[in-house]
Design an enzyme around this catalytic site. Structure first.
Site, PDB file in Angstrom:
ATOM      1  N   ARG A  46      62.360   8.798  42.252  1.00  0.00           N
ATOM      2  CA  ARG A  46      61.516   9.899  42.741  1.00  0.00           C
ATOM      3  C   ARG A  46      60.053   9.616  42.373  1.00  0.00           C
ATOM      4  O   ARG A  46      59.147   9.851  43.158  1.00  0.00           O
ATOM      5  CB  ARG A  46      61.987  11.246  42.159  1.00  0.00           C
ATOM      6  N   LYS A 136      52.106  27.143  45.978  1.00  0.00           N
ATOM      7  CA  LYS A 136      53.004  27.533  47.074  1.00  0.00           C
ATOM      8  C   LYS A 136      54.223  28.277  46.546  1.00  0.00           C
ATOM      9  O   LYS A 136      54.746  27.921  45.489  1.00  0.00           O
ATOM     10  CB  LYS A 136      53.473  26.291  47.840  1.00  0.00           C
ATOM     11  N   LYS A 219      51.736  30.253  55.397  1.00  0.00           N
ATOM     12  CA  LYS A 219      52.532  29.106  55.881  1.00  0.00           C
ATOM     13  C   LYS A 219      53.773  29.642  56.583  1.00  0.00           C
ATOM     14  O   LYS A 219      54.812  29.858  55.969  1.00  0.00           O
ATOM     15  CB  LYS A 219      52.911  28.210  54.693  1.00  0.00           C
TER      16      LYS A 219
HETATM   17  P1  13P Z   1      59.202  21.191  56.170  1.00  0.00           P
HETATM   18  O1  13P Z   1      57.922  20.878  56.878  1.00  0.00           O
HETATM   19  O2  13P Z   1      60.100  20.030  55.976  1.00  0.00           O
HETATM   20  O3  13P Z   1      59.885  22.405  56.750  1.00  0.00           O
HETATM   21  O4  13P Z   1      58.811  21.632  54.699  1.00  0.00           O
HETATM   22  C1  13P Z   1      57.744  22.456  54.510  1.00  0.00           C
HETATM   23  C2  13P Z   1      57.878  23.115  53.218  1.00  0.00           C
HETATM   24  O5  13P Z   1      57.035  22.980  52.372  1.00  0.00           O
HETATM   25  C3  13P Z   1      59.051  23.944  52.974  1.00  0.00           C
HETATM   26  O6  13P Z   1      58.806  24.750  51.869  1.00  0.00           O
END
Ligand code: 13P
Length: 338
Positions: A46, A136, A219
């Site tokens: 990772r 986030k 988002k």
């Molecule tokens: P994806 O673009 O793969 O959906 O992931 C975005 C993301 O940060 C999910 O929390």
């Protein structure tokens, strides 16, 4: 709260038609992706993979910020430089996923509630010392028979709002992510209805919790039929449903929308973002860009396979996908570019 710090960070993240790279897969999710690509699921693999990403030459041409996971922000490159410092040096702002994952919601089968509020003030303070300037938190909403329930939506937007308040207090820009999953056989209209309801309840809750609209990023998912639906829509239909849903639900004072890709192919995600701009550019009061994980990373991960010999090729693919998404953000993408 210093509102100007939040505004400045947002402005820097998206200047020059850039978007965000989500590379914040939890250990479980990252291991799942590694397993599918035949890569050993170890801390060191990772670390190597995340080093591959942050050292990709030219990534800052299209990526303004990268969202890290707790394990990654504490890791270093083989030369001993913290991953966050590598990003800063490359002109990319480090961000951090701070939720502790979506867990089954007690009493509500097949629905989830995201955990991670306890101790969040202290964790944000620590991440800030490590260089994080934005964060986030992802809430998960599932479409199915009789779900989502209003209780599940309310619980998730409540947590998102408390998280956003703590981020803004710390001078960290919150990315608020209420993801309506693509999994299921639902129609685009059902996705529209659920997404609209979630966003409307979310923004009322954010208002009640005194969130500074100008100091956050949303988002969301695009409005799209479920992956198992036999009724898939045209590019223009997806773009139109998405834009109409956002216009109906999101205050114009909120500065930026950065879509998740949600399991769309890299090409589909780019094509849809592009159509949103070509068809509706003059109607969008916000910056509308991308914050993709899979739609940027997947081709690179598939080529890399954990082998040093494939590193350069993988970085080229990563650079290319990010670049195409930045082009789509300007409404100048064409499948010929693929
Ligand atoms: P994806 O673009 O793969 O959906 O992931 C975005 C993301 O940060 C999910 O929390």
């Amino acid at each position: 709260m210093n509102k100007q710090i939040l505004k400045d960070t947002i402005q820097q993240l998206f200047a020059g038609n850039k978007g965000l790279l989500a590379m914040d897969e939890s250990t479980g999710t990252c291991n799942k992706r590694f397993a599918a690509a035949g890569i050993p699921q170890t801390v060191e693999m990772r670390r190597k993979y995340r080093e591959l990403i942050v050292t990709t030459p030219g990534l800052n041409e299209s990526i303004g910020g990268a969202i890290l996971y707790d394990e990654t922000i504490r890791q270093q490159t083989k030369n001993g430089m913290p991953m966050a410092d590598v990003l800063v040096k490359a002109g990319i702002i480090p961000g951090i996923k701070v939720d502790m994952g979506a867990k089954p919601m007690a009493g509500f089968s097949n629905e989830k509630i995201t955990e991670g509020l306890d101790g969040l003030r202290e964790r944000l303070a620590e991440y800030k010392t490590m260089g994080a300037r934005f964060a986030k938190w992802r809430g998960v909403i599932t479409i199915g028979d009789g779900i989502p329930t209003t209780a599940c939506i309310k619980a998730n937007v409540h947590a998102l709002s408390r998280y956003a308040a703590l981020c803004q207090e710390a001078g960290i820009v919150p990315i608020v992510e209420p993801e309506v999953l693509m999994i299921g056989d639902h129609t685009i209209q059902r996705c529209y209805d659920v997404t609209e309801k979630v966003l409307k309840i979310l923004f009322y809750q954010l208002y009640q919790f005194k969130i500074d609209m100008e100091g956050m990023i949303l988002k969301p998912n695009m409005v799209i039929a479920g992956t198992e639906s036999s009724n898939q829509n045209s590019i223009d239909e997806v773009a139109e449903a998405t834009v109409n849903c956002l216009l109906a639900s999101i205050p114009a004072a909120m500065p930026a929308i950065a879509f998740l890709s949600g399991g769309q192919s890299p090409e589909d995600a780019a094509v849809h973002l592009n159509a949103i701009h070509t068809k509706f550019k003059n109607h969008l009061p916000w910056i509308v860009t991308f914050s993709f994980a899979r739609a940027i990373q997947q081709p690179a991960l598939d080529i890399w396979k954990g082998e040093g010999a494939n590193l350069e090729e993988a970085q080229k693919l990563l650079y290319r996908r990010a670049k195409l998404d930045s082009v789509a953000r300007q409404g100048q993408y064409n499948t010929v570019l693929e």
